[in-house]
Design a protein around this motif. Structure first.
Motif, short mmCIF file in Angstrom:
data_model
loop_
_atom_site.label_atom_id
_atom_site.label_comp_id
_atom_site.label_asym_id
_atom_site.label_seq_id
_atom_site.Cartn_x
_atom_site.Cartn_y
_atom_site.Cartn_z
N GLY A 145 0.81 -1.21 0.00
CA GLY A 145 0.00 0.00 0.00
C GLY A 145 0.85 1.26 0.00
N GLU A 146 1.91 1.27 0.79
CA GLU A 146 2.80 2.43 0.83
C GLU A 146 3.46 2.64 -0.52
N TYR A 147 3.83 1.54 -1.16
CA TYR A 147 4.43 1.64 -2.50
C TYR A 147 3.40 2.15 -3.51
N ALA A 148 2.20 1.59 -3.45
CA ALA A 148 1.14 1.97 -4.40
C ALA A 148 0.75 3.43 -4.25
N GLU A 149 0.82 3.96 -3.03
CA GLU A 149 0.48 5.36 -2.82
C GLU A 149 1.39 6.27 -3.63
N GLY A 150 2.66 5.89 -3.71
CA GLY A 150 3.60 6.67 -4.51
C GLY A 150 3.33 6.61 -6.00
N LYS A 151 2.56 5.61 -6.42
CA LYS A 151 2.20 5.45 -7.83
C LYS A 151 0.77 5.92 -8.11
N ASN A 152 0.11 6.45 -7.08
CA ASN A 152 -1.29 6.90 -7.20
C ASN A 152 -2.21 5.76 -7.62
N VAL A 153 -1.97 4.58 -7.05
CA VAL A 153 -2.79 3.39 -7.34
C VAL A 153 -3.42 2.91 -6.04
N LYS A 154 -4.73 2.75 -6.02
CA LYS A 154 -5.42 2.18 -4.88
C LYS A 154 -5.50 0.67 -5.04
N LEU A 155 -5.37 -0.04 -3.93
CA LEU A 155 -5.45 -1.50 -3.93
C LEU A 155 -6.80 -1.91 -3.37
N ALA A 156 -7.59 -2.59 -4.16
CA ALA A 156 -8.93 -3.00 -3.76
C ALA A 156 -8.96 -4.52 -3.63
N ILE A 157 -8.90 -5.01 -2.40
CA ILE A 157 -8.90 -6.45 -2.15
C ILE A 157 -10.32 -6.98 -2.31
N GLU A 158 -10.41 -8.13 -2.94
CA GLU A 158 -11.73 -8.72 -3.22
C GLU A 158 -11.99 -9.91 -2.31
N PRO A 159 -13.06 -9.88 -1.50
CA PRO A 159 -13.48 -11.11 -0.83
C PRO A 159 -14.19 -12.00 -1.84
N ILE A 160 -13.79 -13.24 -1.90
CA ILE A 160 -14.27 -14.18 -2.93
C ILE A 160 -15.12 -15.26 -2.27
N THR A 161 -16.22 -15.61 -2.91
CA THR A 161 -17.15 -16.57 -2.34
C THR A 161 -16.48 -17.91 -1.99
N HIS A 162 -17.06 -18.59 -1.00
CA HIS A 162 -16.42 -19.77 -0.40
C HIS A 162 -16.27 -20.95 -1.36
N TRP A 163 -17.06 -21.00 -2.41
CA TRP A 163 -16.90 -22.13 -3.32
C TRP A 163 -15.79 -21.90 -4.35
N GLU A 164 -15.25 -20.68 -4.38
CA GLU A 164 -14.15 -20.39 -5.29
C GLU A 164 -12.79 -20.40 -4.61
N THR A 165 -12.76 -20.02 -3.33
CA THR A 165 -11.46 -19.94 -2.64
C THR A 165 -11.70 -20.02 -1.14
N SER A 166 -10.62 -20.22 -0.39
CA SER A 166 -10.77 -20.47 1.05
C SER A 166 -10.99 -19.21 1.87
N GLY A 167 -10.51 -18.07 1.39
CA GLY A 167 -10.71 -16.85 2.16
C GLY A 167 -9.86 -15.71 1.64
N PRO A 168 -10.16 -14.49 2.06
CA PRO A 168 -11.38 -14.13 2.79
C PRO A 168 -12.61 -14.22 1.89
N ASN A 169 -13.69 -14.78 2.44
CA ASN A 169 -14.93 -14.97 1.69
C ASN A 169 -15.94 -13.86 1.93
N LYS A 170 -15.88 -13.27 3.10
CA LYS A 170 -16.91 -12.31 3.52
C LYS A 170 -16.32 -10.91 3.66
N LEU A 171 -17.15 -9.93 3.41
CA LEU A 171 -16.73 -8.54 3.61
C LEU A 171 -16.32 -8.32 5.06
N SER A 172 -17.02 -8.95 5.98
CA SER A 172 -16.68 -8.79 7.41
C SER A 172 -15.28 -9.33 7.70
N GLN A 173 -14.89 -10.42 7.06
CA GLN A 173 -13.54 -10.96 7.26
C GLN A 173 -12.48 -10.02 6.73
#
Length: 342
Positions: free
Chosen positions: A175-203
């Motif tokens: 994130g600190e590196y990306a800030e210098g490049k003016n790029v935001k990092l948007a992590i995606e929670p992915i549903t449980h049948w596609e991957t182990s985690g994080p699956n939920k927005l709360s997680q």
């Protein structure tokens, strides 16, 4: 609270998962295909596109330099073709080779270097959002040693805590590196049948409490939220919290089956209302076409939306038709939602 722009100002992107998982930026012939798709899709009203950034082949030694050069040339080619105003976001995932949650410190460092290279590519494309599952490798389901039995439920969540703790400092440095490049990092929670985690927005919200850099935030995808979310009332509080934390970086609209949006069972109003009150960034339409990269991994039983210039024309809907219908219904639902609370 942000002021939502008018419908005419709202940027709607289309994910290139409709066509490919690899833009082949060093392939001059495929560059022409990319240009053709963009120019056709602009006619429907799309102002931007979400580009999947493929991982390098295992044998690649100088992938960071080579990939950066190739994607820089792709952006230059878009500009030369009169597409200077086209906006780009990128879709990037952690991999088994580049895993920021790995127990191995050396592998975590390699993952950081890899993800930094993808930030560089995003910046070279003049994008300011890099999204995707960048905490745990997509599709990773842990197993026990040495029996290799799958880990589920409480045991899985206890196991993932250690992986999350490994990843937090890596994502903060990223994130600190990306800030210098003016790029935001948007992590995606992915549903449980596609991957182990994080699956939920709360997680993911809990994970981000250990990542000080506000450059690291979330993408909310309607498909995953419909399948694994905590319901509309809690969703409202989560969106408000993310807005207050300045971590609501990107939105995707996608139906639970990842296919045609205009005929899907998607809870438009309960999804869009809390978002549009605080978020004025782009909304990306994400459709997973039945291309070879997805048919097995997503167990797609529906027909492929045939791609003009690639597939023979047939009596079923084309990728362009589905994209056209998708932006129409998205614009309609945005307008309906905004009008409901004016």
């Amino acid at each position: 609270m942000s002021t939502s722009p008018s419908l005419s100002q709202r940027d709607i992107y289309l994910s290139f998962f409709m066509f490919t998982t690899d833009l082949k930026p060093d392939n001059s012939e495929y560059r022409e295909t990319v240009i053709k798709h963009i120019k056709e899709l602009q006619k429907f009203g799309y102002t931007g596109f979400e580009f999947p950034i493929a991982p390098p082949p295992p044998e690649s030694q100088n992938y960071a330099q080579d990939d950066l050069e190739n994607y820089t040339q792709l952006r230059s080619y878009l500009d030369k073709e009169g597409l200077t105003e086209v906006k780009i976001s990128t879709n990037v995932g952690a991999t088994l080779s580049f895993d920021p949650s790995s127990p191995d410190p050396q592998q975590r460092q390699q993952a950081l270097d890899y993800l930094k290279s993808r930030v560089d590519i995003t910046a070279a494309l003049r994008g300011n959002i890099m999204m995707g599952p960048i905490v745990i490798p997509y599709g990773l389901f842990p197993v026990t040693e040495p029996t290799e039995q799958p880990i589920w439920s409480d045991q899985l969540q206890d196991y993932l805590k250690g992986r999350y703790d490994n990843a937090k400092p890596i994502l903060n440095q990223l994130g600190e590196y990306a800030e210098g490049k003016n790029v935001k990092l948007a992590i995606e929670p992915i549903t449980h049948w596609e991957t182990s985690g994080p699956n939920k927005l709360s997680q993911l919200i809990e994970f981000l409490k250990g990542v000080p850099s506000k450059q690291v935030g979330v993408v909310i995808d309607s498909a995953h939220e419909t399948l694994d979310g905590d319901g509309p009332e809690i969703f409202k509080t989560q969106v408000d919290y993310l807005d207050q934390q300045k971590r609501l970086h990107y939105i995707q609209v996608s139906p639970p089956d990842r296919g045609a949006i205009h005929t899907s069972w998607l809870p438009w109003q309960s999804f869009l209302e809390p978002i549009l009150k605080v978020y004025d960034g782009p909304i990306a339409v994400e459709i997973f076409n039945a291309i070879p990269a997805f048919t097995n991994s997503l167990r797609l039983t529906r027909r492929k939306f045939w791609i003009p210039g690639e597939d023979p024309e047939n009596q079923y809907p084309s990728a362009y038709y589905i994209a056209d219908q998708a932006i129409k219904v998205t614009q309609q639902e945005i307008l309906k939602t905004v009008n409901s609370y004016r």
